[in-house]
Write an enzyme that holds these catalytic residues in place. Structure first.
Site, PDB file in Angstrom:
ATOM      1  N   TYR A 158       0.984  -1.187  -0.016  1.00 31.55           N
ATOM      2  CA  TYR A 158       0.133  -0.092   0.016  1.00 31.55           C
ATOM      3  C   TYR A 158       1.002   1.269  -0.115  1.00 31.55           C
ATOM      4  O   TYR A 158       0.657   2.166  -0.722  1.00 31.55           O
ATOM      5  CB  TYR A 158      -0.954  -0.004   1.293  1.00 31.55           C
ATOM      6  CG  TYR A 158      -1.741   1.304   1.498  1.00 31.55           C
ATOM      7  CD1 TYR A 158      -2.709   1.688   0.606  1.00 31.55           C
ATOM      8  CD2 TYR A 158      -1.531   2.260   2.724  1.00 31.55           C
ATOM      9  CE1 TYR A 158      -3.329   2.776   0.787  1.00 31.55           C
ATOM     10  CE2 TYR A 158      -2.056   3.216   2.692  1.00 31.55           C
ATOM     11  CZ  TYR A 158      -3.236   3.661   1.711  1.00 31.55           C
ATOM     12  OH  TYR A 158      -3.940   4.878   2.120  1.00 31.55           O
TER      13      TYR A 158
ATOM     14  N   GLU B 166     -10.845   6.737   5.097  1.00 29.43           N
ATOM     15  CA  GLU B 166     -10.167   7.408   6.305  1.00 29.43           C
ATOM     16  C   GLU B 166     -11.461   7.616   7.339  1.00 29.43           C
ATOM     17  O   GLU B 166     -11.003   7.761   8.814  1.00 29.43           O
ATOM     18  CB  GLU B 166      -9.706   8.773   5.848  1.00 29.43           C
ATOM     19  CG  GLU B 166      -8.589   8.441   4.956  1.00 29.43           C
ATOM     20  CD  GLU B 166      -7.357   7.796   5.623  1.00 29.43           C
ATOM     21  OE1 GLU B 166      -7.084   7.741   6.664  1.00 29.43           O
ATOM     22  OE2 GLU B 166      -6.271   7.522   4.785  1.00 29.43           O
TER      23      GLU B 166
ATOM     24  N   TRP C  93      -5.670   0.987  10.567  1.00 30.33           N
ATOM     25  CA  TRP C  93      -5.949   0.976   9.250  1.00 30.33           C
ATOM     26  C   TRP C  93      -6.022  -0.379   8.614  1.00 30.33           C
ATOM     27  O   TRP C  93      -6.418  -0.490   7.424  1.00 30.33           O
ATOM     28  CB  TRP C  93      -4.733   2.018   8.488  1.00 30.33           C
ATOM     29  CG  TRP C  93      -4.856   2.149   7.147  1.00 30.33           C
ATOM     30  CD1 TRP C  93      -3.947   1.714   6.385  1.00 30.33           C
ATOM     31  CD2 TRP C  93      -5.751   2.699   6.286  1.00 30.33           C
ATOM     32  NE1 TRP C  93      -4.125   1.857   5.024  1.00 30.33           N
ATOM     33  CE2 TRP C  93      -5.292   2.359   4.897  1.00 30.33           C
ATOM     34  CE3 TRP C  93      -7.194   3.093   6.542  1.00 30.33           C
ATOM     35  CZ2 TRP C  93      -6.256   2.825   4.031  1.00 30.33           C
ATOM     36  CZ3 TRP C  93      -7.686   3.603   5.546  1.00 30.33           C
ATOM     37  CH2 TRP C  93      -7.379   3.596   4.000  1.00 30.33           C
TER      38      TRP C  93
END
Length: 201
Positions: A26, A48, A56
Site C-alpha cells: 500500500y 479514512e 488502518w
C-alpha cells in the site's frame, strides 16, 4: 514509532509500514501519490472516515468489501441509497458496521453531488487546498492549517466524519502533500509524481 524501517528489499521505508506486512505494498503503490479522480478521492475520504478510532489494517483488509457494499464509491449511486440500503450495510459483516459512519457516507455522497455541481469536480475543490509544505518536517503532525481549513469547509457544506485529523490522513494518502519520511526510498518517487501531476482546474 521510528520514522524509518528497513523494507523487505533492504531499502528504507516509512516506519508505519512495520505495523503490518500488507502495508508495504500500500505504501509503495498508493500512499502519497497524487489522485485526481473524483470517485477515488471520495473512496479515500470515506475509508479514512471509517478508520477513525480503528486500525488502518482493519480498513485495508476490508477495502474490497467496502467497494462492493458502496457501489464502488460512485457517490452518485451512493447518494440514492435508502433505508433498505442502510439495513443491508448494517448487516454486512464484511465492512465496519457503524451506523453513524454508514449514514455519513450516504450523506457525504449527497453533499459530493452538490459540491461537483457547484465547483465542477471534487478534485478541483480538494486540490485548491494544496499547501506549501516547504520547511515542514514530514510526519511531524496529525493536523495542519490546510486540513483544518478543508475540514471546516466540508463541515460547513454538511459533510460528516471529516474532522481535521481524518482530513489530514486523507491529504497524506491522496498526495495533496508528500508526507513520506525523509530518507524513505519512495519520497523522491512521490515528489516526481506530484511534480508531473496536472492540477485540476
Amino acid at each position: 514509532m521510528d520514522k524509518l524501517v528497513t523494507g523487505p528489499d533492504g531499502r528504507p521505508r516509512c516506519g508505519w509500514c512495520a505495523a503490518a506486512p500488507e502495508f508495504y505494498d500500500y505504501h509503495d503503490r498508493e500512499w502519497g501519490y497524487p489522485v485526481g479522480d473524483d470517485i477515488r478521492l471520495f473512496e479515500k475520504l470515506c475509508l479514512e472516515s471509517f478508520q477513525s478510532g480503528l486500525s488502518w489494517r482493519t480498513i485495508l483488509a476490508k477495502r474490497d468489501n467496502f467497494r462492493a457494499a458502496f457501489a464502488g464509491f460512485d457517490f452518485r449511486k451512493v447518494a440514492e441509497f435508502d433505508d433498505g440500503d442502510k439495513d443491508r450495510l448494517l448487516n454486512d459483516a464484511g465492512i465496519v458496521r457503524h451506523r453513524g459512519k454508514i449514514e455519513a457516507v450516504i450523506n457525504n455522497a449527497q453533499r459530493a453531488c452538490e459540491l461537483v455541481e457547484e465547483e465542477g469536480s471534487l478534485a478541483k475543490f480538494i486540490w485548491g487546498y494544496e499547501p506549501d509544505e516547504k520547511g515542514v518536517e514530514p510526519q511531524s503532525r496529525s493536523t495542519s492549517p490546510a486540513s483544518i481549513g478543508l475540514s471546516k469547509e466540508l463541515k460547513k457544506r454538511g459533510w460528516k466524519f471529516v474532522g481535521p485529523t481524518t482530513v489530514y490522513a486523507f491529504m497524506q494518502a491522496m498526495g495533496l502533500i508528500n508526507d513520506h519520511a525523509d530518507g524513505c526510498v519512495l519520497r523522491a518517487k512521490a515528489d516526481k509524481a506530484r511534480q508531473s501531476f496536472t492540477r485540476p482546474t
